[in-house]
Write an enzyme that holds these catalytic residues in place. Structure first.
Site, PDB file in Angstrom:
ATOM      1  N   ASP A  89       1.328  -1.076   0.554  1.00 21.60           N
ATOM      2  CA  ASP A  89      -0.096  -0.011  -0.278  1.00 21.60           C
ATOM      3  C   ASP A  89       0.936   1.389   0.271  1.00 21.60           C
ATOM      4  O   ASP A  89       1.252   1.595   1.251  1.00 21.60           O
ATOM      5  CB  ASP A  89      -0.812   0.204   1.369  1.00 21.60           C
ATOM      6  CG  ASP A  89      -1.569  -1.069   0.644  1.00 21.60           C
ATOM      7  OD1 ASP A  89      -1.991  -2.001   0.164  1.00 21.60           O
ATOM      8  OD2 ASP A  89      -2.855  -1.228   1.653  1.00 21.60           O
ATOM      9  N   LYS A 151      -6.670   3.403  -3.015  1.00 28.74           N
ATOM     10  CA  LYS A 151      -7.466   3.015  -1.362  1.00 28.74           C
ATOM     11  C   LYS A 151      -7.584   4.802  -0.893  1.00 28.74           C
ATOM     12  O   LYS A 151      -6.208   5.816  -1.910  1.00 28.74           O
ATOM     13  CB  LYS A 151      -6.010   3.196  -0.977  1.00 28.74           C
ATOM     14  CG  LYS A 151      -6.264   2.681   0.581  1.00 28.74           C
ATOM     15  CD  LYS A 151      -5.331   2.136   1.253  1.00 28.74           C
ATOM     16  CE  LYS A 151      -4.954   2.008   2.813  1.00 28.74           C
ATOM     17  NZ  LYS A 151      -3.670   1.411   3.259  1.00 28.74           N
ATOM     18  N   LYS A 180      -9.809   0.564  -2.553  1.00 29.82           N
ATOM     19  CA  LYS A 180     -10.379   0.427  -0.798  1.00 29.82           C
ATOM     20  C   LYS A 180     -10.417   1.444  -0.092  1.00 29.82           C
ATOM     21  O   LYS A 180      -9.576   2.447   0.038  1.00 29.82           O
ATOM     22  CB  LYS A 180      -8.059  -0.247  -0.526  1.00 29.82           C
ATOM     23  CG  LYS A 180      -8.192  -0.840   0.492  1.00 29.82           C
ATOM     24  CD  LYS A 180      -6.938  -1.370   1.588  1.00 29.82           C
ATOM     25  CE  LYS A 180      -6.626  -1.181   2.801  1.00 29.82           C
ATOM     26  NZ  LYS A 180      -5.148  -1.587   3.098  1.00 29.82           N
TER      27      LYS A 180
END
EC number: 4.1.2.4
Length: 220
Positions: A89, A151, A180
């Site tokens: 991430d 995300k 996400k």
């Protein structure tokens, strides 16, 4: 809907200690969460603890500001993968996005995607710091760079996921990427609303409470 399989069980606070990381991994195995999400210094520990389970090891790169140079992000990614990370991430260079240096933003992401060598890369755009145009351009850059997810948030940027942001992000990336939602997801109702809006993964430190139907104050 098996909520546990949407959840990246998360512990990113700077004061996290080994015993807490060990507990995180034990909880993830017990509750069948999709992954644990940790800082890179704990990847080896998590990989060892989770090696005989279905729980993946996810770690953050360029976190939480995204302001480190591209070479450093790529190196951090390679090190994390070598140590057992299965998902990355990463945080975008937010200032470059706002400057409309979109080639830089895209190339920054692409370098991490290449360093991840086929492993899943999620691109944190930090929605709380962006306007609608910023969010759209950030998602397009992530798509063009070959990342797998966009995300919403680090959880350190003053705001978290919203249903409207998830809907916007999904509308930009379509079926080519996943979304996400992370930051501020504290109960099952919130979690389900994010999934209904298009999220296929949830980042939260409140996963156990969420799957048990409760709610929690504080945390990520």
């Amino acid at each position: 809907m098996q909520l546990s399989r949407y959840i990246d069980h998360t512990l990113l606070k700077p004061e996290a200690q080994t015993a807490q990381i060990e507990k995180l991994c034990a909880e993830a195995k017990e509750h069948n969460f999709f992954s644990v999400c940790v800082n890179t210094s704990y990847v080896k520990t998590c990989a060892e603890l989770l090696k005989d389970s279905s729980v993946k090891v996810c770690c953050v790169v360029g976190f939480p500001l995204g302001a480190m140079d591209t070479t450093s992000k790529a190196f951090e990614t390679k090190t994390a993968i070598a140590n057992g990370a299965q998902e990355i991430d990463m945080v975008i260079q937010i200032g470059a996005l706002k400057d409309r240096r979109l080639d830089y933003v895209r190339d920054d992401i692409k370098a991490v995607v290449q360093a991840a060598n086929g492993h899943t890369v999620k691109v944190i755009i930090e929605t709380s710091l962006l306007n609608q145009e910023d969010k759209t351009l950030a998602c397009k850059a992530a798509l063009e760079a070959g990342a797998h997810f966009v995300k919403t948030s680090t959880g350190f940027g003053g705001g978290g996921a919203t249903v409207d942001d998830v809907k916007l992000m999904k509308s930009v990336v379509g079926s080519s990427m996943e979304v996400k939602a992370s930051g501020g997801i504290k109960d099952a109702q919130q979690a389900k609303s994010m999934i209904d809006a298009g999220a296929t993964r949830l980042g939260t430190s409140s996963g156990i409470t969420i799957i048990q139907g409760g709610s929690v104050q504080g945390g990520y």
